[in-house]
Design an enzyme around this catalytic site. Sequence first.
Site, PDB file in Angstrom:
ATOM      1  N   ASP A 206      41.211  40.285  41.092  1.00 20.71           N
ATOM      2  CA  ASP A 206      41.554  38.871  40.775  1.00 20.71           C
ATOM      3  C   ASP A 206      40.800  38.984  39.267  1.00 20.71           C
ATOM      4  OD1 ASP A 206      41.888  36.120  40.716  1.00 20.71           O
ATOM      5  OD2 ASP A 206      39.586  35.907  41.053  1.00 20.71           O
ATOM      6  N   SER A 207      41.084  37.794  38.588  1.00 20.72           N
ATOM      7  CA  SER A 207      40.227  37.609  37.248  1.00 20.72           C
ATOM      8  C   SER A 207      38.885  37.429  37.550  1.00 20.72           C
ATOM      9  CB  SER A 207      40.823  36.504  36.866  1.00 20.72           C
ATOM     10  OG  SER A 207      40.638  35.324  37.370  1.00 20.72           O
TER      11      SER A 207
ATOM     12  N   TYR B 262      41.541  33.484  33.585  1.00 24.93           N
ATOM     13  CA  TYR B 262      42.916  33.805  33.180  1.00 24.93           C
ATOM     14  C   TYR B 262      43.837  32.728  33.043  1.00 24.93           C
ATOM     15  CZ  TYR B 262      42.472  38.988  33.904  1.00 24.93           C
ATOM     16  OH  TYR B 262      42.136  40.396  33.704  1.00 24.93           O
ATOM     17  N   GLY B 263      43.378  31.750  33.651  1.00 18.65           N
ATOM     18  CA  GLY B 263      44.493  30.662  33.979  1.00 18.65           C
ATOM     19  C   GLY B 263      45.022  29.927  32.440  1.00 18.65           C
TER      20      GLY B 263
ATOM     21  N   CYS C 238      45.170  36.810  42.882  1.00 22.15           N
ATOM     22  CA  CYS C 238      45.138  35.865  41.836  1.00 22.15           C
ATOM     23  C   CYS C 238      46.512  35.438  41.515  1.00 22.15           C
ATOM     24  CB  CYS C 238      44.681  36.690  40.540  1.00 22.15           C
ATOM     25  SG  CYS C 238      44.610  35.508  39.209  1.00 22.15           S
ATOM     26  N   ASN C 239      46.546  33.866  41.746  1.00 20.30           N
ATOM     27  CA  ASN C 239      47.812  33.212  41.520  1.00 20.30           C
ATOM     28  C   ASN C 239      48.565  33.518  40.104  1.00 20.30           C
ATOM     29  OD1 ASN C 239      48.690  31.529  43.973  1.00 20.30           O
ATOM     30  ND2 ASN C 239      46.566  31.727  43.820  1.00 20.30           N
ATOM     31  N   THR C 240      47.562  33.295  39.158  1.00 22.96           N
ATOM     32  CA  THR C 240      47.943  33.574  37.831  1.00 22.96           C
ATOM     33  C   THR C 240      48.416  34.947  37.377  1.00 22.96           C
ATOM     34  OG1 THR C 240      45.905  31.985  37.317  1.00 22.96           O
ATOM     35  CG2 THR C 240      46.967  33.042  35.461  1.00 22.96           C
TER      36      THR C 240
ATOM     37  N   GLU D 211      33.314  28.748  39.501  1.00 24.21           N
ATOM     38  CA  GLU D 211      32.802  30.024  38.977  1.00 24.21           C
ATOM     39  C   GLU D 211      31.296  29.763  38.684  1.00 24.21           C
ATOM     40  OE1 GLU D 211      33.995  33.353  37.484  1.00 24.21           O
ATOM     41  OE2 GLU D 211      35.792  33.271  39.116  1.00 24.21           O
TER      42      GLU D 211
ATOM     43  N   CYS E 153      45.723  28.643  44.035  1.00 23.21           N
ATOM     44  CA  CYS E 153      44.638  29.240  43.162  1.00 23.21           C
ATOM     45  C   CYS E 153      43.617  30.096  44.172  1.00 23.21           C
ATOM     46  CB  CYS E 153      44.004  28.512  42.066  1.00 23.21           C
ATOM     47  SG  CYS E 153      42.625  29.449  41.457  1.00 23.21           S
ATOM     48  N   THR E 154      43.347  31.283  44.019  1.00 16.08           N
ATOM     49  CA  THR E 154      42.531  31.713  45.055  1.00 16.08           C
ATOM     50  C   THR E 154      40.875  31.259  44.996  1.00 16.08           C
ATOM     51  OG1 THR E 154      42.239  33.738  43.607  1.00 16.08           O
ATOM     52  CG2 THR E 154      43.696  33.559  45.427  1.00 16.08           C
ATOM     53  N   HIS E 155      40.506  30.562  43.767  1.00 19.87           N
ATOM     54  CA  HIS E 155      39.217  29.825  43.904  1.00 19.87           C
ATOM     55  C   HIS E 155      39.086  28.536  44.706  1.00 19.87           C
ATOM     56  CE1 HIS E 155      38.823  32.215  40.360  1.00 19.87           C
ATOM     57  NE2 HIS E 155      37.538  31.870  40.071  1.00 19.87           N
TER      58      HIS E 155
HETATM   59  N1  DGL Z   1      41.893  33.105  40.874  1.00 18.28           N
HETATM   60  C1  DGL Z   1      42.782  32.895  39.907  1.00 18.28           C
HETATM   61  C2  DGL Z   1      44.215  32.546  40.769  1.00 18.28           C
HETATM   62  O1  DGL Z   1      44.370  32.658  41.603  1.00 18.28           O
HETATM   63  C3  DGL Z   1      42.666  32.074  38.791  1.00 18.28           C
HETATM   64  C4  DGL Z   1      41.326  32.070  38.124  1.00 18.28           C
HETATM   65  C5  DGL Z   1      41.575  32.265  36.743  1.00 18.28           C
HETATM   66  O2  DGL Z   1      41.673  31.178  35.828  1.00 18.28           O
HETATM   67  O3  DGL Z   1      41.263  33.245  36.123  1.00 18.28           O
HETATM   68  O4  DGL Z   1      44.957  31.826  39.861  1.00 18.28           O
END
Ligand code: DGL
Length: 292
Positions: free
Chosen positions: A29-30, A61-62, A92-94, A177, A211-213
């Site tokens: 993940d990012s 990364y988003g 990570c979805n992004t 975060e 998003c995994t967050h």
């Molecule tokens: N956790 C990441 C996701 O699922 C994104 C977090 C990020 O923006 O880096 O998209």
Amino acid sequence: MPYLKGGTALIFYLMTTLSSSPGPIGVFDSGYGGLTILDEIRRKLPQYDYIYLGDNARAPYGTRSFDIVYRFTLEAVNYLFSQGCHLVILGCNTASAKALRTIQQNDLPAIDPARRVLGVIRPTVEKIGEITSTGNIGIVGTPGTVRSRSYDMEIEKLYPGFRTYSQACPMWVPLVENGEAQGDGTDYFVKRDVEALMSKHPAIDTVILGCTHYPLLKDKVEKYVPEGVKVLSQGAIVADSLADYLDRHKEMAARCSKNATCRYLTTESSDKFSESASLFLSEPVEATSISL
Ligand code: DGL
């Protein structure tokens, strides 16, 4: 290997041995969000070895461009391959939205066609057919995931006739975060973005936390969606899908080592990672810092 001499023969031997011996499953993940995926995967498949890699130094990364997310993700995948992983999950979805397809189609055949990289979007989309009654699906995600329309396209492919409504939530990842998932200030942004999503169609009955967050914000999202709307986290869905994949691909399952260990790598300071990871996991972790 009579035609290879000394050092060359040794390097060749080490490379082939490393590439064929069983290795851990990589989860990338990012930052910290992929820990919500790793946690559920380990709960479901505790016998395997895992390496988690968070590119915390370059997160989030988003908001980054397509090319940058692709380049960073490929670097991370290659690093995990160099650690002996045969299978890498982009938690990570992004990264799944912006890099997965190119890595699968263009890079893997040249790197090693026997290795696999899997994402989190497809398994999530596969699940929604069982959950929605109206076929009106809301998606919340990072600006990058929403802009990529990856969820919309997967849903159109799998469930023609379903309708999708997306809302980018640029503040949610930084809030999580920074340890503010439970903070009162976070309610402002969650309420604002959830209301913006729900105003797009009154029949939305399922909201994907894309998003995994976001599982850390699930309580707050549930607080602001109308009653009866289901809010979907991905962790358990991805874990079930991985278990099914390993069941159907016995050759890959055999190439994943099974000593029930887990290592944590980060591109940021290891102390910072170890401290913040506790927000996402129930056990303390000790991370190692690496460079990509
Ligand atoms: N956790 C990441 C996701 O699922 C994104 C977090 C990020 O923006 O880096 O998209």
